[in-house]
Design a protein around this motif. Structure first.
Motif, mmCIF file in Angstrom:
data_model
loop_
_atom_site.group_PDB
_atom_site.id
_atom_site.type_symbol
_atom_site.label_atom_id
_atom_site.label_comp_id
_atom_site.label_asym_id
_atom_site.label_seq_id
_atom_site.Cartn_x
_atom_site.Cartn_y
_atom_site.Cartn_z
ATOM 1 N N GLY A 147 -4.825 -8.465 8.138
ATOM 2 C CA GLY A 147 -4.168 -8.398 6.838
ATOM 3 C C GLY A 147 -5.145 -8.658 5.710
ATOM 4 O O GLY A 147 -5.146 -7.961 4.698
ATOM 5 N N LEU A 148 -6.009 -9.650 5.886
ATOM 6 C CA LEU A 148 -7.010 -9.964 4.865
ATOM 7 C C LEU A 148 -8.017 -8.836 4.730
ATOM 8 O O LEU A 148 -8.394 -8.453 3.631
ATOM 9 C CB LEU A 148 -7.712 -11.275 5.217
ATOM 10 C CG LEU A 148 -8.781 -11.742 4.243
ATOM 11 C CD1 LEU A 148 -8.158 -12.033 2.884
ATOM 12 C CD2 LEU A 148 -9.471 -12.976 4.774
ATOM 13 N N ARG A 149 -8.427 -8.269 5.867
ATOM 14 C CA ARG A 149 -9.396 -7.181 5.839
ATOM 15 C C ARG A 149 -8.804 -5.969 5.121
ATOM 16 O O ARG A 149 -9.450 -5.338 4.310
ATOM 17 C CB ARG A 149 -9.828 -6.834 7.260
ATOM 18 C CG ARG A 149 -10.983 -5.896 7.323
ATOM 19 C CD ARG A 149 -11.578 -5.749 8.715
ATOM 20 N NE ARG A 149 -10.618 -5.528 9.760
ATOM 21 C CZ ARG A 149 -10.355 -6.390 10.739
ATOM 22 N NH1 ARG A 149 -10.983 -7.538 10.791
ATOM 23 N NH2 ARG A 149 -9.485 -6.119 11.671
ATOM 24 N N THR A 150 -7.535 -5.652 5.414
ATOM 25 C CA THR A 150 -6.878 -4.525 4.758
ATOM 26 C C THR A 150 -6.733 -4.776 3.271
ATOM 27 O O THR A 150 -6.968 -3.882 2.446
ATOM 28 C CB THR A 150 -5.484 -4.285 5.382
ATOM 29 O OG1 THR A 150 -5.643 -4.085 6.777
ATOM 30 C CG2 THR A 150 -4.811 -3.081 4.776
ATOM 31 N N TYR A 151 -6.359 -6.002 2.906
ATOM 32 C CA TYR A 151 -6.204 -6.353 1.494
ATOM 33 C C TYR A 151 -7.517 -6.209 0.744
ATOM 34 O O TYR A 151 -7.563 -5.631 -0.336
ATOM 35 C CB TYR A 151 -5.673 -7.787 1.367
ATOM 36 C CG TYR A 151 -5.701 -8.315 -0.041
ATOM 37 C CD1 TYR A 151 -4.776 -7.878 -0.981
ATOM 38 C CD2 TYR A 151 -6.670 -9.230 -0.440
ATOM 39 C CE1 TYR A 151 -4.810 -8.349 -2.278
ATOM 40 C CE2 TYR A 151 -6.706 -9.699 -1.732
ATOM 41 C CZ TYR A 151 -5.771 -9.261 -2.654
ATOM 42 O OH TYR A 151 -5.808 -9.715 -3.932
ATOM 43 N N THR A 152 -8.604 -6.720 1.295
ATOM 44 C CA THR A 152 -9.884 -6.651 0.592
ATOM 45 C C THR A 152 -10.394 -5.221 0.527
ATOM 46 O O THR A 152 -10.986 -4.824 -0.475
ATOM 47 C CB THR A 152 -10.934 -7.560 1.245
ATOM 48 O OG1 THR A 152 -11.013 -7.262 2.627
ATOM 49 C CG2 THR A 152 -10.593 -9.010 1.048
ATOM 50 N N ARG A 153 -10.161 -4.440 1.582
ATOM 51 C CA ARG A 153 -10.577 -3.043 1.552
ATOM 52 C C ARG A 153 -9.815 -2.295 0.459
ATOM 53 O O ARG A 153 -10.399 -1.535 -0.304
ATOM 54 C CB ARG A 153 -10.326 -2.396 2.908
ATOM 55 C CG ARG A 153 -10.871 -0.988 2.998
ATOM 56 C CD ARG A 153 -10.629 -0.354 4.344
ATOM 57 N NE ARG A 153 -11.191 -1.158 5.404
ATOM 58 C CZ ARG A 153 -10.602 -1.368 6.573
ATOM 59 N NH1 ARG A 153 -9.443 -0.832 6.837
ATOM 60 N NH2 ARG A 153 -11.167 -2.115 7.494
ATOM 61 N N ARG A 154 -8.507 -2.541 0.377
ATOM 62 C CA ARG A 154 -7.697 -1.903 -0.661
ATOM 63 C C ARG A 154 -8.176 -2.330 -2.046
ATOM 64 O O ARG A 154 -8.265 -1.528 -2.977
ATOM 65 C CB ARG A 154 -6.228 -2.270 -0.480
ATOM 66 C CG ARG A 154 -5.317 -1.523 -1.429
ATOM 67 C CD ARG A 154 -3.856 -1.845 -1.241
ATOM 68 N NE ARG A 154 -3.445 -2.046 0.118
ATOM 69 C CZ ARG A 154 -2.783 -3.118 0.548
ATOM 70 N NH1 ARG A 154 -2.459 -4.073 -0.301
ATOM 71 N NH2 ARG A 154 -2.428 -3.240 1.797
ATOM 72 N N ARG A 155 -8.524 -3.592 -2.181
ATOM 73 C CA ARG A 155 -9.002 -4.101 -3.465
ATOM 74 C C ARG A 155 -10.316 -3.432 -3.874
ATOM 75 O O ARG A 155 -10.515 -3.082 -5.032
ATOM 76 C CB ARG A 155 -9.176 -5.615 -3.356
ATOM 77 C CG ARG A 155 -9.591 -6.275 -4.620
ATOM 78 C CD ARG A 155 -9.627 -7.760 -4.429
ATOM 79 N NE ARG A 155 -10.425 -8.379 -5.454
ATOM 80 C CZ ARG A 155 -10.815 -9.618 -5.448
ATOM 81 N NH1 ARG A 155 -10.460 -10.408 -4.460
ATOM 82 N NH2 ARG A 155 -11.545 -10.108 -6.409
ATOM 83 N N VAL A 156 -11.201 -3.212 -2.921
ATOM 84 C CA VAL A 156 -12.478 -2.556 -3.216
ATOM 85 C C VAL A 156 -12.231 -1.103 -3.608
ATOM 86 O O VAL A 156 -12.834 -0.603 -4.570
ATOM 87 C CB VAL A 156 -13.435 -2.659 -2.008
ATOM 88 C CG1 VAL A 156 -14.645 -1.762 -2.184
ATOM 89 C CG2 VAL A 156 -13.883 -4.103 -1.810
ATOM 90 N N TYR A 157 -11.327 -0.426 -2.906
ATOM 91 C CA TYR A 157 -11.016 0.963 -3.264
ATOM 92 C C TYR A 157 -10.425 1.048 -4.669
ATOM 93 O O TYR A 157 -10.773 1.934 -5.435
ATOM 94 C CB TYR A 157 -10.055 1.585 -2.260
ATOM 95 C CG TYR A 157 -10.661 1.852 -0.900
ATOM 96 C CD1 TYR A 157 -12.008 2.151 -0.748
ATOM 97 C CD2 TYR A 157 -9.880 1.810 0.243
ATOM 98 C CE1 TYR A 157 -12.564 2.382 0.494
ATOM 99 C CE2 TYR A 157 -10.431 2.054 1.486
ATOM 100 C CZ TYR A 157 -11.767 2.343 1.615
ATOM 101 O OH TYR A 157 -12.310 2.569 2.834
ATOM 102 N N GLN A 158 -9.546 0.137 -4.996
ATOM 103 C CA GLN A 158 -8.969 0.115 -6.335
ATOM 104 C C GLN A 158 -10.048 -0.132 -7.397
ATOM 105 O O GLN A 158 -10.022 0.461 -8.477
ATOM 106 C CB GLN A 158 -7.882 -0.956 -6.442
ATOM 107 C CG GLN A 158 -6.632 -0.623 -5.682
ATOM 108 C CD GLN A 158 -5.654 -1.790 -5.628
ATOM 109 O OE1 GLN A 158 -5.999 -2.917 -5.955
ATOM 110 N NE2 GLN A 158 -4.430 -1.493 -5.206
ATOM 111 N N ALA A 159 -10.990 -0.988 -7.075
ATOM 112 C CA ALA A 159 -12.072 -1.270 -8.017
ATOM 113 C C ALA A 159 -12.950 -0.034 -8.216
ATOM 114 O O ALA A 159 -13.400 0.240 -9.342
ATOM 115 C CB ALA A 159 -12.903 -2.446 -7.527
ATOM 116 N N VAL A 160 -13.196 0.730 -7.156
ATOM 117 C CA VAL A 160 -13.998 1.948 -7.277
ATOM 118 C C VAL A 160 -13.278 2.968 -8.163
ATOM 119 O O VAL A 160 -13.887 3.589 -9.037
ATOM 120 C CB VAL A 160 -14.314 2.531 -5.883
ATOM 121 C CG1 VAL A 160 -14.894 3.936 -5.984
ATOM 122 C CG2 VAL A 160 -15.270 1.616 -5.133
ATOM 123 N N VAL A 161 -11.975 3.127 -7.944
ATOM 124 C CA VAL A 161 -11.199 4.047 -8.783
ATOM 125 C C VAL A 161 -11.218 3.571 -10.243
ATOM 126 O O VAL A 161 -11.399 4.373 -11.169
ATOM 127 C CB VAL A 161 -9.755 4.187 -8.251
ATOM 128 C CG1 VAL A 161 -8.866 4.923 -9.240
ATOM 129 C CG2 VAL A 161 -9.753 4.899 -6.907
#
Length: 132
Positions: free
Chosen positions: A33-47
């Motif tokens: 869950g933490l890994r998915t959350y941080t990955r999603r957060r990084v993708y959002q930051a890139v966008v």
């Protein structure tokens, strides 16, 4: 605020009881869950960073300095968000360290011993320079 020793023991007992009672549920809660959350957060930051570039360019084309500044600030904040999210993400198969867990205590002991070695070296250098 760190937990007291009694609270840490209670937490460890509750964790062991959870693993014994429902290991499938406990492993599901561990790190994915933490890994998915941080990955999603990084993708959002890139966008967001790309949106910031678009705002910066639009401000330059429309000769609107304030829009360029907003674009730059969006880019900067998204870059910071991506870097901090990337550093906090646990590696695949790695357990995230909980502040009161034994793994976290081992890491703090290793850091403390490293700091002790650095302080000893610093003290030796000061003693050598003071003696000359």
């Amino acid at each position: 605020m760190p937990l007291s020793e009694h609270e840490q023991r209670m937490l460890e007992q509750m964790e062991r009881a959870l693993y014994a009672e429902d290991p499938k549920f406990a492993t599901a809660l561990e790190g994915s869950g933490l890994r998915t959350y941080t990955r999603r957060r990084v993708y959002q930051a890139v966008v967001g960073f790309l949106v910031g570039i678009a705002l910066l360019m639009a401000g330059m084309v429309a000769v609107q300095i304030w829009l360029s500044v907003v674009g730059f600030l969006v880019m900067l904040s998204c870059a910071v968000l991506a870097v901090t999210g990337w550093r906090k993400a646990p590696k695949p198969g790695e357990q995230p360290t909980v502040p009161g867990s034994p793994a976290a205590r081992r890491q703090s002991r290793q850091r403390r011993s490293m700091m002790d070695r650095i302080e000893q070296r610093w003290q030796r250098r000061r003693d050598e320079q003071g003696g000359n």
